[in-house]
Design a protein around this motif. Structure first.
Motif, short mmCIF file in Angstrom:
data_model
loop_
_atom_site.label_atom_id
_atom_site.label_comp_id
_atom_site.label_asym_id
_atom_site.label_seq_id
_atom_site.Cartn_x
_atom_site.Cartn_y
_atom_site.Cartn_z
N SER A 90 18.30 51.08 36.35
CA SER A 90 19.35 50.33 35.67
C SER A 90 19.25 50.65 34.19
O SER A 90 18.45 51.48 33.78
CB SER A 90 19.19 48.83 35.92
OG SER A 90 18.04 48.34 35.26
N GLU A 91 20.04 49.98 33.40
CA GLU A 91 20.08 50.26 31.96
C GLU A 91 18.71 50.09 31.30
O GLU A 91 18.33 50.87 30.44
CB GLU A 91 21.09 49.33 31.30
CG GLU A 91 21.22 49.52 29.81
CD GLU A 91 22.22 48.56 29.22
OE1 GLU A 91 22.08 48.24 28.03
OE2 GLU A 91 23.14 48.13 29.92
N ASP A 92 17.95 49.09 31.72
CA ASP A 92 16.69 48.79 31.03
C ASP A 92 15.47 48.72 31.94
O ASP A 92 14.42 48.24 31.53
CB ASP A 92 16.82 47.50 30.23
CG ASP A 92 17.36 46.36 31.05
OD1 ASP A 92 17.58 46.54 32.25
OD2 ASP A 92 17.59 45.28 30.47
N LEU A 93 15.59 49.21 33.18
CA LEU A 93 14.45 49.17 34.10
C LEU A 93 14.57 50.29 35.12
O LEU A 93 15.64 50.53 35.67
CB LEU A 93 14.39 47.82 34.82
CG LEU A 93 13.27 47.62 35.84
CD1 LEU A 93 11.90 47.68 35.17
CD2 LEU A 93 13.45 46.30 36.58
N GLU A 94 13.44 50.99 35.34
CA GLU A 94 13.36 52.00 36.39
C GLU A 94 12.09 51.71 37.19
O GLU A 94 11.01 51.56 36.61
CB GLU A 94 13.29 53.40 35.79
CG GLU A 94 13.15 54.49 36.82
CD GLU A 94 13.14 55.87 36.19
OE1 GLU A 94 12.24 56.66 36.56
OE2 GLU A 94 14.01 56.15 35.35
N ILE A 95 12.24 51.61 38.52
CA ILE A 95 11.10 51.36 39.39
C ILE A 95 11.08 52.43 40.47
O ILE A 95 12.10 52.68 41.11
CB ILE A 95 11.18 49.98 40.08
CG1 ILE A 95 11.40 48.87 39.06
CG2 ILE A 95 9.91 49.71 40.89
CD1 ILE A 95 11.78 47.54 39.70
N THR A 96 9.92 53.06 40.67
CA THR A 96 9.76 54.02 41.75
C THR A 96 8.53 53.65 42.56
O THR A 96 7.55 53.13 42.02
CB THR A 96 9.60 55.47 41.23
OG1 THR A 96 8.50 55.52 40.32
CG2 THR A 96 10.85 55.95 40.53
N SER A 97 8.59 53.91 43.85
CA SER A 97 7.49 53.62 44.76
C SER A 97 7.85 54.13 46.14
O SER A 97 8.99 54.55 46.36
CB SER A 97 7.22 52.11 44.81
OG SER A 97 6.04 51.84 45.51
N ASP A 98 6.89 54.08 47.07
CA ASP A 98 7.22 54.41 48.44
C ASP A 98 8.21 53.39 49.00
O ASP A 98 9.16 53.74 49.68
CB ASP A 98 5.97 54.43 49.32
CG ASP A 98 5.06 55.59 48.98
OD1 ASP A 98 5.52 56.57 48.39
OD2 ASP A 98 3.86 55.50 49.31
N THR A 99 7.97 52.11 48.71
CA THR A 99 8.83 51.04 49.22
C THR A 99 9.19 50.07 48.10
O THR A 99 8.32 49.68 47.32
CB THR A 99 8.13 50.26 50.35
OG1 THR A 99 7.76 51.17 51.39
CG2 THR A 99 9.04 49.19 50.92
N LEU A 100 10.46 49.71 48.04
CA LEU A 100 10.95 48.68 47.12
C LEU A 100 11.58 47.58 47.95
O LEU A 100 12.39 47.85 48.84
CB LEU A 100 12.01 49.23 46.17
CG LEU A 100 11.57 50.18 45.09
CD1 LEU A 100 12.80 50.75 44.37
CD2 LEU A 100 10.68 49.48 44.11
N ASP A 101 11.21 46.35 47.66
CA ASP A 101 11.78 45.19 48.35
C ASP A 101 12.38 44.30 47.26
O ASP A 101 11.65 43.71 46.46
CB ASP A 101 10.67 44.46 49.11
CG ASP A 101 11.18 43.32 49.97
OD1 ASP A 101 12.31 42.85 49.76
OD2 ASP A 101 10.42 42.88 50.85
#
Length: 166
Positions: A90-101
């Motif tokens: 998103s504009e102010d957050l990036e999350i990476t991982s095998d799984t996102l919940d």
């Protein structure tokens, strides 16, 4: 909701299976994938093979993964799970991982869990966080707390000196 695909098979009006260049369009979201299984009675949807979901609302986002599952109640989205190479930007957050919940209430992200063998990684304009798993508490879609478990590393950027601190 509008569904376009090479092949669409419907069982009544509650089960929809689509394959081949699937595009799902809603006023606030566009989702693409190779396959879609939609169960309107159970209020679930599964996007398979390189799905991409783009939010077009006031806070745009892009969610990717190998499989993305959506869960609703009373036609309101409550939970989104992206598995295998999951990523949300998103504009102010990036999350990476095998799984996102991702957990939602009133169409807004409230909590995000990230975990997997490749570790979880969250980046904001001022912070960089890595851990085996992350639990991000975000009431009203604003990051308030982060619980990082297992080999956690946090960096914040000192804007005055443009340096990273551990």
């Amino acid at each position: 909701t509008h569904v376009d695909a090479y092949l669409i098979v419907m069982d009544g009006d509650s089960l929809v299976n689509a394959a081949g260049q699937v595009v799902v369009t809603r006023p606030d979201v566009i989702a693409t994938s190779d396959s879609l299984a939609l169960d309107r009675a159970r209020e679930t949807a599964r996007f398979l093979r390189s799905p991409v979901i783009k939010g077009l609302g006031e806070r745009p986002f892009t969610l990717t993964g190998s499989v993305i599952d959506l869960y609703s109640r009373e036609r309101r989205l409550e939970r989104v799970v992206s598995a295998v190479t999951a990523k949300v930007v998103s504009e102010d957050l990036e999350i990476t991982s095998d799984t996102l919940d991702l957990r939602l209430a009133d169409q807004r992200l409230q909590r995000a869990f990230a975990w997997g063998a490749s570790r979880a990684h969250a980046v904001t304009p001022t912070q960089d966080l890595r851990a085996d798993s992350l639990d991000m508490i975000m009431p009203g879609q604003r990051l308030e707390q982060v619980h990082a478990v297992g080999g956690a590393e946090a960096r914040t950027k000192d804007r005055r000196r443009d340096r990273a601190w551990l």
